[in-house]
Design a protein around this motif. Structure first.
Motif, PDB file in Angstrom:
ATOM      1  N   HIS A  28       0.840  -1.190   0.000  1.00 17.99           N
ATOM      2  CA  HIS A  28       0.000   0.000   0.000  1.00 17.99           C
ATOM      3  C   HIS A  28       0.879   1.245   0.000  1.00 17.99           C
ATOM      4  O   HIS A  28       1.888   1.306   0.710  1.00 17.99           O
ATOM      5  N   SER A  29       0.465   2.218  -0.788  1.00 21.98           N
ATOM      6  CA  SER A  29       1.184   3.495  -0.853  1.00 21.98           C
ATOM      7  C   SER A  29       0.235   4.554  -1.390  1.00 21.98           C
ATOM      8  O   SER A  29      -0.590   4.268  -2.274  1.00 21.98           O
ATOM      9  N   PRO A  30       0.331   5.784  -0.898  1.00 19.03           N
ATOM     10  CA  PRO A  30      -0.511   6.862  -1.449  1.00 19.03           C
ATOM     11  C   PRO A  30      -0.266   7.105  -2.930  1.00 19.03           C
ATOM     12  O   PRO A  30      -1.164   7.607  -3.622  1.00 19.03           O
ATOM     13  N   PHE A  31       0.912   6.743  -3.419  1.00 21.24           N
ATOM     14  CA  PHE A  31       1.213   6.952  -4.830  1.00 21.24           C
ATOM     15  C   PHE A  31       0.308   6.107  -5.728  1.00 21.24           C
ATOM     16  O   PHE A  31       0.060   6.473  -6.878  1.00 21.24           O
ATOM     17  N   TYR A  32      -0.177   4.985  -5.218  1.00 24.46           N
ATOM     18  CA  TYR A  32      -1.029   4.129  -6.037  1.00 24.46           C
ATOM     19  C   TYR A  32      -2.378   4.787  -6.335  1.00 24.46           C
ATOM     20  O   TYR A  32      -2.996   4.501  -7.370  1.00 24.46           O
ATOM     21  N   SER A  33      -2.836   5.639  -5.437  1.00 22.46           N
ATOM     22  CA  SER A  33      -4.137   6.297  -5.614  1.00 22.46           C
ATOM     23  C   SER A  33      -4.019   7.674  -6.255  1.00 22.46           C
ATOM     24  O   SER A  33      -5.048   8.298  -6.527  1.00 22.46           O
ATOM     25  N   LEU A  34      -2.798   8.135  -6.481  1.00 26.29           N
ATOM     26  CA  LEU A  34      -2.620   9.474  -7.044  1.00 26.29           C
ATOM     27  C   LEU A  34      -3.281   9.650  -8.408  1.00 26.29           C
ATOM     28  O   LEU A  34      -3.890  10.700  -8.659  1.00 26.29           O
ATOM     29  N   PRO A  35      -3.228   8.665  -9.335  1.00 27.76           N
ATOM     30  CA  PRO A  35      -3.929   8.853 -10.608  1.00 27.76           C
ATOM     31  C   PRO A  35      -5.424   9.116 -10.452  1.00 27.76           C
ATOM     32  O   PRO A  35      -6.003   9.913 -11.197  1.00 27.76           O
ATOM     33  N   LEU A  36      -6.057   8.459  -9.470  1.00 30.86           N
ATOM     34  CA  LEU A  36      -7.482   8.718  -9.235  1.00 30.86           C
ATOM     35  C   LEU A  36      -7.701  10.129  -8.719  1.00 30.86           C
ATOM     36  O   LEU A  36      -8.668  10.801  -9.105  1.00 30.86           O
ATOM     37  N   ALA A  37      -6.800  10.601  -7.841  1.00 30.15           N
ATOM     38  CA  ALA A  37      -6.904  11.969  -7.347  1.00 30.15           C
ATOM     39  C   ALA A  37      -6.728  12.966  -8.486  1.00 30.15           C
ATOM     40  O   ALA A  37      -7.430  13.983  -8.555  1.00 30.15           O
ATOM     41  N   PHE A  71      -9.313   8.756 -26.420  1.00 29.13           N
ATOM     42  CA  PHE A  71      -8.570   7.885 -27.343  1.00 29.13           C
ATOM     43  C   PHE A  71      -7.073   8.148 -27.261  1.00 29.13           C
ATOM     44  O   PHE A  71      -6.269   7.213 -27.121  1.00 29.13           O
ATOM     45  N   LEU A  72      -6.679   9.407 -27.333  1.00 30.68           N
ATOM     46  CA  LEU A  72      -5.256   9.745 -27.281  1.00 30.68           C
ATOM     47  C   LEU A  72      -4.641   9.349 -25.943  1.00 30.68           C
ATOM     48  O   LEU A  72      -3.526   8.814 -25.887  1.00 30.68           O
ATOM     49  N   ALA A  73      -5.372   9.601 -24.845  1.00 26.92           N
ATOM     50  CA  ALA A  73      -4.854   9.250 -23.528  1.00 26.92           C
ATOM     51  C   ALA A  73      -4.747   7.736 -23.347  1.00 26.92           C
ATOM     52  O   ALA A  73      -3.808   7.243 -22.713  1.00 26.92           O
ATOM     53  N   SER A  74      -5.703   6.997 -23.902  1.00 25.64           N
ATOM     54  CA  SER A  74      -5.650   5.539 -23.803  1.00 25.64           C
ATOM     55  C   SER A  74      -4.468   4.974 -24.581  1.00 25.64           C
ATOM     56  O   SER A  74      -3.763   4.071 -24.094  1.00 25.64           O
ATOM     57  N   ILE A  75      -4.238   5.498 -25.785  1.00 25.94           N
ATOM     58  CA  ILE A  75      -3.083   5.060 -26.566  1.00 25.94           C
ATOM     59  C   ILE A  75      -1.791   5.425 -25.831  1.00 25.94           C
ATOM     60  O   ILE A  75      -0.831   4.634 -25.787  1.00 25.94           O
ATOM     61  N   GLY A  76      -1.750   6.621 -25.247  1.00 24.24           N
ATOM     62  CA  GLY A  76      -0.576   7.020 -24.492  1.00 24.24           C
ATOM     63  C   GLY A  76      -0.329   6.118 -23.293  1.00 24.24           C
ATOM     64  O   GLY A  76       0.814   5.715 -23.027  1.00 24.24           O
ATOM     65  N   VAL A  92       4.973   9.147 -13.932  1.00 20.61           N
ATOM     66  CA  VAL A  92       4.590  10.529 -14.232  1.00 20.61           C
ATOM     67  C   VAL A  92       3.837  10.595 -15.557  1.00 20.61           C
ATOM     68  O   VAL A  92       2.811  11.287 -15.673  1.00 20.61           O
ATOM     69  N   LEU A  93       4.303   9.880 -16.557  1.00 25.01           N
ATOM     70  CA  LEU A  93       3.617   9.865 -17.853  1.00 25.01           C
ATOM     71  C   LEU A  93       2.219   9.268 -17.732  1.00 25.01           C
ATOM     72  O   LEU A  93       1.274   9.736 -18.383  1.00 25.01           O
ATOM     73  N   LEU A  94       2.075   8.254 -16.894  1.00 25.41           N
ATOM     74  CA  LEU A  94       0.760   7.651 -16.686  1.00 25.41           C
ATOM     75  C   LEU A  94      -0.196   8.651 -16.054  1.00 25.41           C
ATOM     76  O   LEU A  94      -1.381   8.720 -16.429  1.00 25.41           O
ATOM     77  N   ASN A  95       0.288   9.459 -15.127  1.00 25.97           N
ATOM     78  CA  ASN A  95      -0.562  10.482 -14.517  1.00 25.97           C
ATOM     79  C   ASN A  95      -0.921  11.579 -15.510  1.00 25.97           C
ATOM     80  O   ASN A  95      -2.051  12.103 -15.482  1.00 25.97           O
ATOM     81  N   LEU A  96      -0.003  11.924 -16.394  1.00 27.40           N
ATOM     82  CA  LEU A  96      -0.316  12.913 -17.429  1.00 27.40           C
ATOM     83  C   LEU A  96      -1.398  12.385 -18.367  1.00 27.40           C
ATOM     84  O   LEU A  96      -2.315  13.123 -18.756  1.00 27.40           O
ATOM     85  N   CYS A  97      -1.283  11.125 -18.738  1.00 33.31           N
ATOM     86  CA  CYS A  97      -2.322  10.523 -19.579  1.00 33.31           C
ATOM     87  C   CYS A  97      -3.666  10.499 -18.857  1.00 33.31           C
ATOM     88  O   CYS A  97      -4.719  10.703 -19.473  1.00 33.31           O
ATOM     89  N   THR A  98      -3.637  10.256 -17.556  1.00 27.02           N
ATOM     90  CA  THR A  98      -4.870  10.254 -16.765  1.00 27.02           C
ATOM     91  C   THR A  98      -5.522  11.629 -16.770  1.00 27.02           C
ATOM     92  O   THR A  98      -6.751  11.750 -16.864  1.00 27.02           O
ATOM     93  N   ALA A  99      -4.712  12.688 -16.673  1.00 21.46           N
ATOM     94  CA  ALA A  99      -5.261  14.042 -16.694  1.00 21.46           C
ATOM     95  C   ALA A  99      -5.966  14.332 -18.014  1.00 21.46           C
ATOM     96  O   ALA A  99      -7.029  14.966 -18.037  1.00 21.46           O
ATOM     97  N   VAL A 100      -5.384  13.868 -19.112  1.00 21.05           N
ATOM     98  CA  VAL A 100      -6.030  14.064 -20.418  1.00 21.05           C
ATOM     99  C   VAL A 100      -7.266  13.179 -20.538  1.00 21.05           C
ATOM    100  O   VAL A 100      -8.295  13.586 -21.089  1.00 21.05           O
ATOM    101  N   MET A 101      -7.176  11.982 -19.995  1.00 19.35           N
ATOM    102  CA  MET A 101      -8.286  11.029 -20.059  1.00 19.35           C
ATOM    103  C   MET A 101      -9.527  11.541 -19.337  1.00 19.35           C
ATOM    104  O   MET A 101     -10.661  11.176 -19.673  1.00 19.35           O
TER     105      MET A 101
END
Length: 207
Positions: A28-37, A71-76, A92-101
């Motif tokens: 468990h780590s807070p970083f795992y939930s950061l994309p949802l935040a 679509f672009l975020a999913s491909i990313g 970090v790239l995964l979180n950027l894609c999440t922001a676009v998603m």
């Protein structure tokens, strides 16, 4: 709804896999939930701009923009999980894609589109309820597609679980194309005067 529910399940698990080497495999780590935040914060940030965009240009272009962003975020996200090594850079790239998603939240205005399309006042409430009910049922597609994508990953590969998450986002890219196609085929009436008039400011409502 299906898009969001699937990401709600996969993003924390994918983050744990990406950071496994960096965090020593902690459970468990807070970083795992950061994309949802990040997603929820982007929902708040984009709510007003999305509404203004939809009011100015109509619902169909807004839905297409939301689908293209998803679509672009999913491909990313697929490329990040498929080709990047486990590292902070990939995270970090995964979180950027999440922001676009998060722009796919534009599609949640579909209930208002249903109300606009139904000219019969007696049936309008029923049609909106049906759209919401169908969306709730479709929310099960997300977790099921995550399970299906995980089965596609080879069990013998060292990156097997991470590949399963990558294929999930590839599935989401396909869902995004369906959203774009469906949005481009919408035939909605022009927004009525009641929809385009200036609304009461929030501060006045609260005070």
């Amino acid at each position: 709804f299906g898009f969001r529910s699937g990401c709600l399940v996969v993003l924390p698990l994918a983050s744990r896999e990406v950071l496994r080497d960096e965090l020593g495999g902690v459970e468990h780590s807070p970083f795992y939930s950061l994309p949802l935040a990040v997603w929820y914060c982007m929902d708040i940030v984009l709510a007003t701009p999305n509404a203004c965009l939809m009011r100015k240009y109509g619902r169909r272009p807004a839905f297409v923009i939301g689908g293209c962003s998803a679509f672009l975020a999913s491909i990313g996200s697929f490329c990040v999980l498929r080709f990047c090594q486990r590292s902070w850079h990939a995270y970090v790239l995964l979180n950027l894609c999440t922001a676009v998603m998060a722009q796919v939240g534009m599609a949640e205005f579909v209930r208002y589109a249903a109300a606009d399309a139904c000219t019969d006042e007696a049936r309008r409430t029923r049609m909106v309820s049906r759209v919401i009910a169908i969306g709730a049922c479709a929310s099960m597609i997300g977790p099921f597609s995550a399970s299906a994508a995980e089965m596609l990953a080879p069990e013998t590969a060292a990156e097997g679980e991470l590949l399963g998450f990558a294929y999930f986002f590839l599935f989401l890219a396909g869902f995004s194309l369906i959203l774009i196609l469906a949005a481009s085929m919408l035939r909605l009436p022009a927004l009525s005067q009641s929809s385009t008039q200036v609304s009461t400011p929030l501060c006045q409502i609260i005070c």
